[in-house]
Motif scaffolding. Structure first.
Motif, short mmCIF file in Angstrom:
data_model
loop_
_atom_site.label_atom_id
_atom_site.label_comp_id
_atom_site.label_asym_id
_atom_site.label_seq_id
_atom_site.Cartn_x
_atom_site.Cartn_y
_atom_site.Cartn_z
N GLY A 42 0.78 -1.22 0.00
CA GLY A 42 0.00 0.00 0.00
C GLY A 42 0.82 1.27 0.00
N ARG A 43 2.09 1.24 -0.37
CA ARG A 43 2.87 2.47 -0.38
C ARG A 43 2.49 3.34 -1.57
N LEU A 44 2.54 4.66 -1.35
CA LEU A 44 2.39 5.59 -2.47
C LEU A 44 3.54 5.35 -3.45
N GLY A 99 9.15 -2.37 6.22
CA GLY A 99 8.37 -1.30 6.81
C GLY A 99 6.89 -1.51 6.62
N PHE A 100 6.12 -0.67 7.30
CA PHE A 100 4.67 -0.82 7.26
C PHE A 100 3.99 0.48 6.83
N GLY A 101 4.78 1.47 6.48
CA GLY A 101 4.24 2.80 6.20
C GLY A 101 3.53 2.85 4.85
N HIS A 102 2.77 3.96 4.64
CA HIS A 102 2.02 4.09 3.40
C HIS A 102 2.59 5.19 2.51
N VAL A 150 14.04 8.74 -1.71
CA VAL A 150 13.09 9.82 -1.42
C VAL A 150 11.94 9.30 -0.56
N LYS A 151 11.60 10.09 0.47
CA LYS A 151 10.38 9.83 1.25
C LYS A 151 9.48 11.04 1.04
N ALA A 152 8.22 10.81 0.75
CA ALA A 152 7.32 11.95 0.49
C ALA A 152 5.90 11.60 0.88
N ILE A 165 17.42 11.65 0.43
CA ILE A 165 18.47 11.04 1.28
C ILE A 165 19.43 10.28 0.36
N ALA A 166 20.71 10.27 0.73
CA ALA A 166 21.68 9.52 -0.08
C ALA A 166 21.24 8.06 -0.17
N HIS A 167 21.38 7.50 -1.37
CA HIS A 167 20.94 6.12 -1.57
C HIS A 167 21.97 5.14 -1.01
N LEU A 168 21.49 4.17 -0.28
CA LEU A 168 22.36 3.10 0.21
C LEU A 168 22.12 1.88 -0.67
N ASP A 169 23.19 1.18 -0.95
CA ASP A 169 23.10 0.08 -1.90
C ASP A 169 23.39 -1.25 -1.21
N PRO A 182 21.35 -5.06 0.78
CA PRO A 182 20.16 -5.66 1.39
C PRO A 182 20.00 -5.21 2.85
N HIS A 183 18.90 -5.62 3.47
CA HIS A 183 18.79 -5.49 4.91
C HIS A 183 19.85 -6.41 5.54
N PRO A 184 20.36 -6.05 6.71
CA PRO A 184 21.35 -6.95 7.32
C PRO A 184 20.73 -8.30 7.65
N ALA A 209 15.54 -4.95 11.52
CA ALA A 209 16.37 -5.23 10.33
C ALA A 209 15.92 -4.39 9.15
N ASP A 210 14.59 -4.14 9.04
CA ASP A 210 14.14 -3.39 7.86
C ASP A 210 14.36 -1.89 8.00
N ASN A 211 14.87 -1.45 9.16
CA ASN A 211 15.29 -0.06 9.28
C ASN A 211 16.82 0.04 9.28
N MET A 212 17.45 -0.94 8.64
CA MET A 212 18.90 -0.93 8.43
C MET A 212 19.17 -1.44 7.02
N VAL A 239 18.73 3.34 8.97
CA VAL A 239 17.86 4.25 8.22
C VAL A 239 16.57 4.47 9.01
N ASP A 240 15.69 5.32 8.48
CA ASP A 240 14.40 5.58 9.13
C ASP A 240 14.59 6.16 10.53
N TRP A 241 15.19 7.35 10.58
CA TRP A 241 15.45 8.03 11.85
C TRP A 241 14.26 8.88 12.30
N1 LIG Z 1 18.84 5.76 2.18
C1 LIG Z 1 18.32 4.63 1.74
N2 LIG Z 1 18.81 4.01 0.65
C2 LIG Z 1 18.27 2.86 0.21
N3 LIG Z 1 17.21 2.24 0.77
C3 LIG Z 1 16.69 2.81 1.86
C4 LIG Z 1 17.20 4.03 2.41
N4 LIG Z 1 16.46 4.35 3.50
C5 LIG Z 1 15.52 3.39 3.62
N5 LIG Z 1 15.65 2.46 2.65
C6 LIG Z 1 14.78 1.28 2.43
O1 LIG Z 1 13.44 1.73 2.28
C7 LIG Z 1 12.58 1.12 3.26
C8 LIG Z 1 11.59 2.17 3.74
O2 LIG Z 1 12.30 3.29 4.25
P1 LIG Z 1 11.96 3.86 5.69
O3 LIG Z 1 12.04 2.76 6.68
O4 LIG Z 1 12.83 5.03 5.93
O5 LIG Z 1 10.47 4.34 5.43
P2 LIG Z 1 9.24 4.46 6.41
O6 LIG Z 1 8.04 4.69 5.57
O7 LIG Z 1 9.58 5.44 7.46
O8 LIG Z 1 9.21 3.07 7.04
P3 LIG Z 1 8.24 2.43 8.09
O9 LIG Z 1 7.26 1.74 7.25
O10 LIG Z 1 9.19 1.54 8.83
O11 LIG Z 1 7.67 3.53 8.93
C9 LIG Z 1 13.52 0.62 4.34
O12 LIG Z 1 12.97 -0.52 4.94
C10 LIG Z 1 14.78 0.30 3.57
O13 LIG Z 1 14.66 -0.99 2.98
#
Ligand SMILES: Nc1ncnc2c1ncn2[C@@H]1O[C@H](COP(=O)(O)OP(=O)(O)OP(=O)(O)O)[C@@H](O)[C@H]1O
Ligand SMILES: [Mg+2]
Length: 311
Positions: free
Chosen positions: A8-10, A40-43, A59-61, A105-109, A111-113, A203-206, A217-219
Motif C-alpha cells: 500500500g505504499r504511495l 516497513g509498514f508505512g504508506h 526519497v520519502k514523500a 536522502i543519499a541512496h544506500l546500496d 540488502p537489509h542486514p 532489520a528493515d530499518n537498516m 535508516v528511518d530516523w
Molecule cells: N537511504 C536509503 N537508501 C536505500 N534504501 C533505503 C534508504 N532508506 C531506507 N531504505 C529502504 O526503504 C525502506 C523504507 O524506508 P523507511 O524505513 O525510511 O520508510 P518508512 O516509511 O519510514 O518506514 P516504516 O514503514 O518503517 O515507517 C527501508 O525498509 C529500507 O529498505
C-alpha cells in the motif's frame, strides 16, 4: 529474518507533478526508474530513484496533512545533525510543492542486514550501537530533537492485559502479568537520558551498504534517551532471526549500552514487549498488512528474553 512485506505504499506517480519536477530539477536529471524496497509498514512514498545520468537517490514523500510529513521533516533534521561517521545516510535536501513535502536522502546500496547467528551483521550492529551511545549526543543532534518526546516513553501494554487478560495469552505470560505490569510502569520514569536513540531499530530499518556496511535508516523516531534503548530493541530482533533467548540475554548483559543499567533495560523491554502483546491483538490498520503478525512474533521473542532476564 523475513522482512515484513511492504504494502500500500504511495508510488512515484502518485506524487504531484510540480513536486516531481522540483525533485528532478534539484537532482539534475529526469527520473528513469523507481524501486520501492521491501520493508516497513508505512504508506508514504519511500523509493529509490534512478536518474537518467545514472545517479541514485532515496526519497520519502507524503502530503503535508499526513502526519508522516512531520516525521519525515524530523528525520531530515536528525540526518542533518548526526556527527560525521554516524551510521546513517546523508541528507541531500527537503523540497516542497503542491502541499507535499519530500525528503531526499543519499541512496544506500545493499540488502537489509542478516541478523542470523551465521552472519557477522549482528556483531557489526552491536558495535555501531556501542559507538553511538558511548558518549552524550552532540549538541547539534540534541538541538535537532529538542522538544520531541520519545515515542518509546509511552510504550505499555501489560497494564491493559492485566486488567483484561486475553484468552490466547500464553500461560507463562499470564502467570507473570502483575510483575510485568509493575516493570513497565517504572519505564516512563527511566526513559530519559542524553544519548542518541534511533528509536525504531529493526532489520528493515537498516541497510547493509556495499561500501559503508550496516547503516541505520528511518530516523523518524530519533530522540535522546538512555543508552540502552536501541540495544534492547535489537535483542528481540536477534531472537526472531534465530539466536537463542539465552545467548541474546548474555549479549545484553555484557553490552556497554545495557550492562550498567539492568533495571532500565528490563523496564524498557517489559514496556516494548507489553506494547507488542497489546497491539498485536488490535484490529489491523489499513495499508499495514503483516504488522499484526509481526507484532505477535516480536511479542513472543520479547517475552522469551524477559523470561531469561527475570529467571
Ligand atoms: N537511504 C536509503 N537508501 C536505500 N534504501 C533505503 C534508504 N532508506 C531506507 N531504505 C529502504 O526503504 C525502506 C523504507 O524506508 P523507511 O524505513 O525510511 O520508510 P518508512 O516509511 O519510514 O518506514 P516504516 O514503514 O518503517 O515507517 C527501508 O525498509 C529500507 O529498505
Ligand atoms: Mg522503516
Amino acid at each position: 529474518m523475513p522482512v515484513p512485506p511492504t504494502s500500500g505504499r504511495l508510488q512515484w506517480t502518485d506524487v504531484p507533478t510540480p513536486l516531481r519536477a522540483r525533485l528532478e530539477d534539484a537532482l539534475g536529471a529526469p527520473v528513469t526508474d523507481t524501486v520501492t524496497p521491501a520493508g516497513g509498514f508505512g504508506h508514504q512514498l519511500a523509493a529509490a530513484l534512478t536518474l537518467a545520468d545514472g545517479q541514485r537517490a532515496f526519497v520519502k514523500a507524503a502530503p503535508d496533512h499526513d502526519p508522516l510529513t512531520d516525521a519525515n521533516v524530523h528525520e531530515a533534521a536528525v540526518l542533518g545533525s548526526l556527527p560525521p561517521g554516524a551510521p546513517a545516510p546523508d541528507l541531500l535536501g527537503i523540497h516542497r510543492a503542491a502541499d507535499w513535502t519530500a525528503v531526499v536522502i543519499a541512496h544506500l546500496d545493499g540488502p537489509h542486514p542478516d541478523l542470523s547467528p551465521a552472519s557477522g551483521d549482528a556483531e557489526q550492529t552491536w558495535a555501531l550501537l556501542d559507538k553511538i551511545t558511548s558518549s552524550p549526543a552532540p549538541a547539534p543532534y540534541a538541538a535537532a530533537v529538542n522538544g520531541t518526546s520519545s515515542t518509546t516513553a509511552a510504550l505499555h501494554g501489560w497494564d491493559e492485559l492485566l486488567a483484561d487478560p486475553p484468552a490466547d495469552l500464553a500461560p507463562a505470560a499470564r502467570d507473570r502479568l502483575p510483575q510485568l505490569a509493575e516493570l513497565e510502569a517504572a519505564w516512563p520514569g527511566l526513559a530519559h537520558g542524553d544519548r542518541i536513540v534511533h528509536g525504531d531499530l529493526r532489520a528493515d530499518n537498516m541497510v547493509r551498504d556495499h561500501h559503508l556496511g550496516v547503516t541505520l535508516v528511518d530516523w523518524a523516531h530519533a530522540t535522546t534517551g538512555p543508552a540502552c534503548i536501541d540495544a534492547a530493541s535489537l535483542a528481540p530482533q536477534l531472537i526472531l532471526a534465530g539466536h537463542t533467548p539465552a545467548d541474546v540475554a548474555r549479549l545484553l548483559r555484557d553490552h556497554p549500552a545495557t550492562a550498567s543499567s539492568p533495571e532500565t533495560t528490563t523496564a524498557f523491554l517489559a514496556a516494548l514487549t507489553g506494547h507488542w502483546h497489546r497491539s498485536a491483538r488490535q484490529p489491523a490498520p489499513p495499508g499495514a498488512s503483516g504488522l499484526r503478525a509481526y507484532q505477535h512474533r516480536a511479542a513472543a521473542a520479547g517475552f522469551a528474553l524477559l523470561s531469561c532476564r527475570l529467571g
